[in-house]
Design a protein around this motif. Structure first.
Motif, PDB file in Angstrom:
ATOM      1  N   MET A   2      42.908  22.663  -0.392  1.00 32.72           N
ATOM      2  CA  MET A   2      43.070  21.714  -1.362  1.00 32.72           C
ATOM      3  C   MET A   2      42.094  20.739  -1.396  1.00 32.72           C
ATOM      4  N   LYS A   3      41.530  20.406  -2.439  1.00 31.48           N
ATOM      5  CA  LYS A   3      40.489  19.210  -2.351  1.00 31.48           C
ATOM      6  C   LYS A   3      41.259  17.928  -2.843  1.00 31.48           C
ATOM      7  N   LEU A  23      43.589  17.983 -13.537  1.00 31.19           N
ATOM      8  CA  LEU A  23      45.085  18.113 -13.357  1.00 31.19           C
ATOM      9  C   LEU A  23      45.474  19.861 -13.550  1.00 31.19           C
ATOM     10  N   ALA A  24      44.388  20.544 -14.360  1.00 32.19           N
ATOM     11  CA  ALA A  24      44.583  21.808 -14.379  1.00 32.19           C
ATOM     12  C   ALA A  24      44.595  22.753 -13.256  1.00 32.19           C
ATOM     13  N   ALA A  25      43.509  22.027 -12.401  1.00 35.22           N
ATOM     14  CA  ALA A  25      43.056  22.907 -11.143  1.00 35.22           C
ATOM     15  C   ALA A  25      43.715  23.147  -9.953  1.00 35.22           C
ATOM     16  N   PRO A  26      44.337  24.445  -9.873  1.00 37.68           N
ATOM     17  CA  PRO A  26      45.207  24.478  -8.707  1.00 37.68           C
ATOM     18  C   PRO A  26      44.829  24.252  -7.169  1.00 37.68           C
ATOM     19  N   ASN A  27      43.867  24.041  -6.954  1.00 41.54           N
ATOM     20  CA  ASN A  27      43.222  23.516  -5.698  1.00 41.54           C
ATOM     21  C   ASN A  27      42.817  22.101  -5.333  1.00 41.54           C
ATOM     22  N   VAL A  28      43.332  21.197  -6.496  1.00 38.95           N
ATOM     23  CA  VAL A  28      43.270  19.825  -6.629  1.00 38.95           C
ATOM     24  C   VAL A  28      44.455  19.005  -6.278  1.00 38.95           C
ATOM     25  N   GLU A  29      44.193  18.056  -5.219  1.00 33.33           N
ATOM     26  CA  GLU A  29      45.130  17.020  -5.358  1.00 33.33           C
ATOM     27  C   GLU A  29      44.488  15.471  -5.452  1.00 33.33           C
ATOM     28  N   ALA A 257      32.859  18.710  -8.515  1.00 31.31           N
ATOM     29  CA  ALA A 257      33.668  18.477  -7.386  1.00 31.31           C
ATOM     30  C   ALA A 257      34.816  19.421  -7.219  1.00 31.31           C
ATOM     31  N   ILE A 258      35.466  20.082  -8.147  1.00 35.28           N
ATOM     32  CA  ILE A 258      36.349  21.048  -7.817  1.00 35.28           C
ATOM     33  C   ILE A 258      36.146  22.323  -7.540  1.00 35.28           C
ATOM     34  N   ASP A 259      34.803  22.777  -8.084  1.00 38.37           N
ATOM     35  CA  ASP A 259      34.153  24.216  -7.758  1.00 38.37           C
ATOM     36  C   ASP A 259      32.755  23.845  -7.272  1.00 38.37           C
ATOM     37  N   PHE A 309      32.402  26.914 -16.495  1.00 36.73           N
ATOM     38  CA  PHE A 309      32.912  25.739 -16.897  1.00 36.73           C
ATOM     39  C   PHE A 309      33.833  25.896 -18.050  1.00 36.73           C
ATOM     40  N   LYS A 310      33.356  26.953 -18.888  1.00 34.53           N
ATOM     41  CA  LYS A 310      34.370  27.244 -20.145  1.00 34.53           C
ATOM     42  C   LYS A 310      35.835  27.627 -19.621  1.00 34.53           C
ATOM     43  N   LYS A 311      35.770  28.233 -18.826  1.00 34.68           N
ATOM     44  CA  LYS A 311      37.075  28.539 -18.228  1.00 34.68           C
ATOM     45  C   LYS A 311      37.844  27.445 -17.769  1.00 34.68           C
ATOM     46  N   MET A 312      37.263  26.665 -17.027  1.00 30.06           N
ATOM     47  CA  MET A 312      37.908  25.402 -16.756  1.00 30.06           C
ATOM     48  C   MET A 312      38.224  24.461 -17.798  1.00 30.06           C
ATOM     49  N   LEU A 313      37.677  24.465 -18.873  1.00 31.39           N
ATOM     50  CA  LEU A 313      37.805  23.451 -19.829  1.00 31.39           C
ATOM     51  C   LEU A 313      39.113  23.987 -20.724  1.00 31.39           C
ATOM     52  N   MET A 314      39.164  25.559 -20.872  1.00 39.88           N
ATOM     53  CA  MET A 314      40.262  26.335 -21.629  1.00 39.88           C
ATOM     54  C   MET A 314      41.537  25.981 -20.630  1.00 39.88           C
ATOM     55  N   ALA A 315      41.284  26.087 -19.294  1.00 39.11           N
ATOM     56  CA  ALA A 315      42.647  25.888 -18.491  1.00 39.11           C
ATOM     57  C   ALA A 315      43.046  24.679 -18.723  1.00 39.11           C
ATOM     58  N   SER A 316      42.428  23.493 -19.020  1.00 40.16           N
ATOM     59  CA  SER A 316      42.793  22.006 -19.008  1.00 40.16           C
ATOM     60  C   SER A 316      43.772  21.896 -20.338  1.00 40.16           C
ATOM     61  N   LEU A 317      43.642  22.872 -21.251  1.00 36.02           N
ATOM     62  CA  LEU A 317      44.606  22.443 -22.376  1.00 36.02           C
ATOM     63  C   LEU A 317      45.744  23.654 -22.553  1.00 36.02           C
ATOM     64  N   LYS A 318      45.751  24.432 -21.494  1.00 35.05           N
ATOM     65  CA  LYS A 318      46.948  25.521 -21.419  1.00 35.05           C
ATOM     66  C   LYS A 318      48.257  24.813 -21.366  1.00 35.05           C
TER      67      LYS A 318
END
Length: 318
Positions: A2-3, A23-29, A257-259, A309-318
């Motif tokens: 976890m980051k 907020l959408a990243a599974p490895n972030v606190e 910072a996340i990846d 980067f696109k995948k991270m943006l897409m995940a942010s609005l799921k």
């Protein structure tokens, strides 16, 4: 692993986009969000941050009130770009109130959180650097306890978006940027203005991103409408960006910072900030000749993996 992040924001539309990526990243606190003046007033930045957290059902994350103005410079905001309220003038009557903020103020919270987690916290700074500059003056040992500092700000080729040679975050508080770049000795990663322009995405991707059938996508579509119209004007594209592309500045620093593998090209160089020039005040200076004799070098981002980067943006609005 976890980051652990502390995020410093002046929440306008691009800050909202970056927060939602985190907020959408599974490895972030996210251990805390500190709010500052910048894109809008401090009060609006606090309200907007709470509004984003409510949309994402993460009101458990503590939000702290920070600086209402720069250390020495005159106040400036970006109402023409982000809307008068910072979120596209798309009001929400059910938005959380300021009573949801923590009583502890931002500088003290930043110092406390980092001290409680030495060597574990990465700070993602997407606002004028007033909070960080004040914190290091209060606690000079702070930088040595930070795992990494990720900054959206500055420029590398004297290409301005606010003044002739200056990027908004650094121009809004040049003294704070100078203090941070000259006192923070932790690993420092900078996403400058020209970098975000060169790694921008086509508007066709933005359409796909916003077309997701979710409440988050509808929220982003509403708050982004004003800024999108502003960006797509012929004058803005010609004079500031240079081409018709979607550029979510703050999200690049957050994604990096996340990846750790997101940035595919970078350079290490000593940096500082010009404080006295008539046209260059607030401009980031890169010391390629090493005349400043600085041991600490910042990592300047140059290219990113746009598909990631696109995948991270897409995940942010799921």
């Amino acid at each position: 692993m976890m980051k652990k992040l502390v995020i410093d924001v002046d929440t306008g539309v691009d800050d909202a986009q970056a927060i939602m990526v985190a907020l959408a990243a599974p490895n972030v606190e996210i251990l805390g969000i500190t709010c500052s003046h910048g894109n809008t007033t401090l009060e609006n930045a606090c309200k907007n941050t709470l509004r984003v957290l409510k949309m994402c059902e993460r009101m458990d994350i503590p939000v702290y009130r920070g600086s209402s103005g720069p250390l020495l410079a005159r106040k400036r905001h970006a109402a023409d770009f982000h809307g008068k309220d910072g979120l596209g003038d798309a009001p929400d009557p059910d938005a959380p109130g300021l009573e949801c903020l923590q009583e502890e103020e931002a500088v003290k919270a930043l110092i406390r959180i980092v001290s409680e987690n030495p060597g574990e916290i990465s700070v993602v700074a997407m606002a004028p650097l007033t909070t960080l500059a004040t914190a290091v003056k209060v606690d000079p040992s702070l930088p040595g306890k930070i795992k990494g500092l990720y900054i959206m700000g500055g420029n590398t080729e004297s290409r301005g978006n606010t003044t002739v040679c200056g990027e908004f975050n650094f121009v809004t508080d040049p003294e704070a940027a100078y203090i941070v770049l000259n006192t923070f000795s932790c690993p420092t990663f900078i996403a400058p203005w020209e970098f975000s322009c060169r790694n921008s995405l086509p508007w066709s991707f933005c359409d796909t991103w916003l077309d997701q059938k979710t409440a988050k996508a509808r929220f982003m579509e509403r708050i982004f409408s004003h800024t999108r119209k502003m960006i797509q004007t012929v004058r803005y594209q010609k004079e500031v960006v240079g081409e018709a592309t979607f550029n979510t500045c703050d999200a690049y620093a957050m994604a990096a910072a996340i990846d750790d593998t997101l940035v595919t090209e970078s350079e290490k160089v000593a940096v500082t900030v010009e404080l006295e020039g008539t046209y260059t005040r607030g401009m980031m200076v890169l010391d390629h000749m090493e005349l400043l004799k600085k041991e600490h070098k910042a990592t300047i981002m140059k290219k990113v993996d746009l598909e990631k980067f696109k995948k991270m943006l897409m995940a942010s609005l799921k």
